[in-house]
Each structure stands twice: as C-alpha cells, then as structure tokens.
Design a protein around this motif. Structure first.
Motif, mmCIF file in Angstrom:
data_model
loop_
_atom_site.group_PDB
_atom_site.id
_atom_site.type_symbol
_atom_site.label_atom_id
_atom_site.label_comp_id
_atom_site.label_asym_id
_atom_site.label_seq_id
_atom_site.Cartn_x
_atom_site.Cartn_y
_atom_site.Cartn_z
ATOM 1 N N THR A 84 81.273 62.737 91.621
ATOM 2 C CA THR A 84 80.301 62.697 90.530
ATOM 3 C C THR A 84 79.042 61.966 90.974
ATOM 4 O O THR A 84 79.110 61.020 91.750
ATOM 5 C CB THR A 84 80.881 62.042 89.254
ATOM 6 O OG1 THR A 84 79.946 62.192 88.189
ATOM 7 C CG2 THR A 84 81.165 60.580 89.438
ATOM 8 N N SER A 85 77.937 62.467 90.471
ATOM 9 C CA SER A 85 76.645 61.862 90.735
ATOM 10 C C SER A 85 75.819 62.059 89.472
ATOM 11 O O SER A 85 75.637 63.197 89.024
ATOM 12 C CB SER A 85 76.004 62.573 91.930
ATOM 13 O OG SER A 85 74.882 61.892 92.374
ATOM 14 N N ARG A 86 75.339 60.961 88.880
ATOM 15 C CA ARG A 86 74.610 61.013 87.606
ATOM 16 C C ARG A 86 73.469 60.016 87.598
ATOM 17 O O ARG A 86 73.549 58.988 88.244
ATOM 18 C CB ARG A 86 75.509 60.650 86.425
ATOM 19 C CG ARG A 86 76.840 61.275 86.340
ATOM 20 C CD ARG A 86 77.521 60.890 85.038
ATOM 21 N NE ARG A 86 76.749 61.300 83.904
ATOM 22 C CZ ARG A 86 76.827 62.514 83.333
ATOM 23 N NH1 ARG A 86 77.645 63.391 83.795
ATOM 24 N NH2 ARG A 86 76.080 62.815 82.307
ATOM 25 N N ILE A 87 72.461 60.339 86.795
ATOM 26 C CA ILE A 87 71.414 59.370 86.501
ATOM 27 C C ILE A 87 71.082 59.497 85.023
ATOM 28 O O ILE A 87 70.995 60.614 84.480
ATOM 29 C CB ILE A 87 70.158 59.541 87.383
ATOM 30 C CG1 ILE A 87 69.173 58.386 87.133
ATOM 31 C CG2 ILE A 87 69.518 60.904 87.186
ATOM 32 C CD1 ILE A 87 68.056 58.288 88.162
ATOM 33 N N ARG A 128 83.406 54.409 97.483
ATOM 34 C CA ARG A 128 84.188 54.921 96.352
ATOM 35 C C ARG A 128 83.386 55.008 95.058
ATOM 36 O O ARG A 128 83.340 56.042 94.432
ATOM 37 C CB ARG A 128 85.434 54.064 96.113
ATOM 38 C CG ARG A 128 86.470 54.162 97.156
ATOM 39 C CD ARG A 128 87.061 55.537 97.177
ATOM 40 N NE ARG A 128 88.067 55.626 98.224
ATOM 41 C CZ ARG A 128 88.820 56.672 98.407
ATOM 42 N NH1 ARG A 128 88.704 57.709 97.632
ATOM 43 N NH2 ARG A 128 89.694 56.684 99.383
ATOM 44 N N ILE A 129 82.792 53.876 94.650
ATOM 45 C CA ILE A 129 82.085 53.827 93.364
ATOM 46 C C ILE A 129 80.819 53.007 93.533
ATOM 47 O O ILE A 129 80.848 51.928 94.139
ATOM 48 C CB ILE A 129 82.956 53.174 92.264
ATOM 49 C CG1 ILE A 129 84.223 53.985 92.016
ATOM 50 C CG2 ILE A 129 82.165 53.021 90.961
ATOM 51 C CD1 ILE A 129 85.205 53.300 91.090
ATOM 52 N N LEU A 156 77.773 47.007 86.191
ATOM 53 C CA LEU A 156 77.491 47.544 87.515
ATOM 54 C C LEU A 156 78.703 47.314 88.410
ATOM 55 O O LEU A 156 79.307 46.235 88.381
ATOM 56 C CB LEU A 156 76.254 46.875 88.112
ATOM 57 C CG LEU A 156 74.987 46.979 87.253
ATOM 58 C CD1 LEU A 156 73.832 46.276 87.938
ATOM 59 C CD2 LEU A 156 74.639 48.426 86.956
ATOM 60 N N ILE A 157 79.048 48.327 89.189
ATOM 61 C CA ILE A 157 80.233 48.267 90.046
ATOM 62 C C ILE A 157 79.839 48.776 91.427
ATOM 63 O O ILE A 157 79.087 49.745 91.548
ATOM 64 C CB ILE A 157 81.377 49.154 89.486
ATOM 65 C CG1 ILE A 157 81.733 48.745 88.053
ATOM 66 C CG2 ILE A 157 82.600 49.115 90.404
ATOM 67 C CD1 ILE A 157 82.646 49.726 87.349
ATOM 68 N N ALA A 193 80.459 58.441 92.423
ATOM 69 C CA ALA A 193 81.852 58.181 92.789
ATOM 70 C C ALA A 193 82.306 59.229 93.793
ATOM 71 O O ALA A 193 81.837 60.372 93.787
ATOM 72 C CB ALA A 193 82.756 58.214 91.551
ATOM 73 N N ALA A 194 83.230 58.812 94.664
ATOM 74 C CA ALA A 194 83.759 59.708 95.693
ATOM 75 C C ALA A 194 85.253 59.485 95.842
ATOM 76 O O ALA A 194 85.802 58.470 95.401
ATOM 77 C CB ALA A 194 83.059 59.439 97.023
ATOM 78 N N ASN A 195 85.894 60.456 96.473
ATOM 79 C CA ASN A 195 87.292 60.301 96.852
ATOM 80 C C ASN A 195 87.393 60.622 98.345
ATOM 81 O O ASN A 195 86.370 60.685 99.034
ATOM 82 C CB ASN A 195 88.209 61.188 95.992
ATOM 83 C CG ASN A 195 87.920 62.665 96.152
ATOM 84 O OD1 ASN A 195 87.303 63.111 97.123
ATOM 85 N ND2 ASN A 195 88.377 63.453 95.199
ATOM 86 N N ASP A 196 88.576 60.844 98.848
ATOM 87 C CA ASP A 196 88.756 61.094 100.281
ATOM 88 C C ASP A 196 88.074 62.378 100.754
ATOM 89 O O ASP A 196 87.870 62.566 101.947
ATOM 90 C CB ASP A 196 90.254 61.171 100.623
ATOM 91 C CG ASP A 196 90.945 59.831 100.472
ATOM 92 O OD1 ASP A 196 90.245 58.798 100.519
ATOM 93 O OD2 ASP A 196 92.180 59.815 100.301
#
Length: 163
Positions: free
Chosen positions: A69-72, A24-25, A18-19, A61-64
């Motif tokens: 990405t979005s997952r389950i 960002r993440i 887990l992060i 996860a995201a950037n500026d």
C-alpha cells in the motif's frame, strides 16, 4: 465520549500516529507544522496539529514481496465542533482535501509538493481548492496542473476579501 469531547480532551489538536519499521511500514508527515510531539518509542511517535493546520500524511507498507500500500492524504485539522472525516491513525479526523492511493499517483502528488516548494512557497499555505482539484483530476485520470504564484496570490486576495 463524543468526537468533539475527545478533541477537547486533547486540547483541540488533531493527532497523527507516525510509525517507522524499516522495510515494512512508514507513516510520515511530508509537510505541516506540528504543534506538539510525543515520542512513544523508537518506532512510534504522535504529533498534534492545531485547528486549521494543513498537513500531508504519507502511509506506505510492504511485505516480503514488495509494496502492498502507498497513500497520501492532505488534511486540514478541524476545530472541535466542526464536522470531519475519519482517517486511520488520525484522531479525531479532519477535512480531507486530497486522498490518493497507489504509488504512481502518490509519486505525482509528491512531485507537485516539491514543485510548490521549488517556487519558495510552503505547501501548508497552498489553496485548499488546489488540493481538491488535484484529487479530482487524479481520480478522473486528468492532467495535473502545477500550483503557481499567480494562483497563490489570487487565493490570498480571496482569503483577505472574505475575512
């Protein structure tokens, strides 16, 4: 080292890294009952699930410029000798019951999980076939069905009959 010997080395647990890095993440567990936890640092920890445990693993996860990405994934932890599918951050892997990407679909799955909890059921105990069916309906663009107490009772009766 073979996959089954790796699992045995970890005591048969399926581990998930887990992060959390603000904005960002985010890798988190939406539901599940971890059997073990190791804190690596303030941003990372590893949790372990016993064989047969079901858990929902959410990755974002995201950037500026926004979400990238979005997952389950809804996964059943396997026994060391069982075959499995691999997933990033999950060792050695597991039986994937549902694997969805894209925020709209992920949000729909999260709403279904909330609905299961709203009828006083733990999503961990929901019928694995429900998650498989939900995956297939999402991929095909079909209508999703809420999990019901009647479905759950039928699942428990089938499970008891095969035990």
């Amino acid at each position: 080292m073979t996959p089954s010997s790796q699992a045995t080395a970890r005591g048969g647990l399926t581990t998930v890294e887990l992060i959390w890095i603000e904005k960002r993440i985010e890798h988190r567990i939406r539901f599940g009952r971890p059997a073990h936890e190791t804190i690596i640092d303030k941003r990372r920890r590893v949790i372990g699930f016993a064989p047969g445990s079901v858990f929902a693993f959410v990755r974002w996860a995201a950037n500026d410029f926004g979400t990238i990405t979005s997952r389950i994934d809804i996964v059943r932890a396997v026994l060391p000798a069982e075959p499995y599918q691999t997933l990033p951050y999950v060792r050695p892997g597991g039986e994937i019951l549902l694997k969805i990407a894209g925020w709209d679909k992920v949000e729909r799955v999260l709403q279904l999980i909330d609905a299961i909890e709203a009828i006083s059921l733990d999503p961990v105990g929901a019928a694995p076939d429900y998650w498989r069916q939900t995956h297939n309906r999402l991929v095909a663009g079909g209508t999703l069905c809420a999990y019901s107490l009647e479905q759950h009772r039928a699942f428990l009766l089938r499970k008891r009959a095969t035990s």
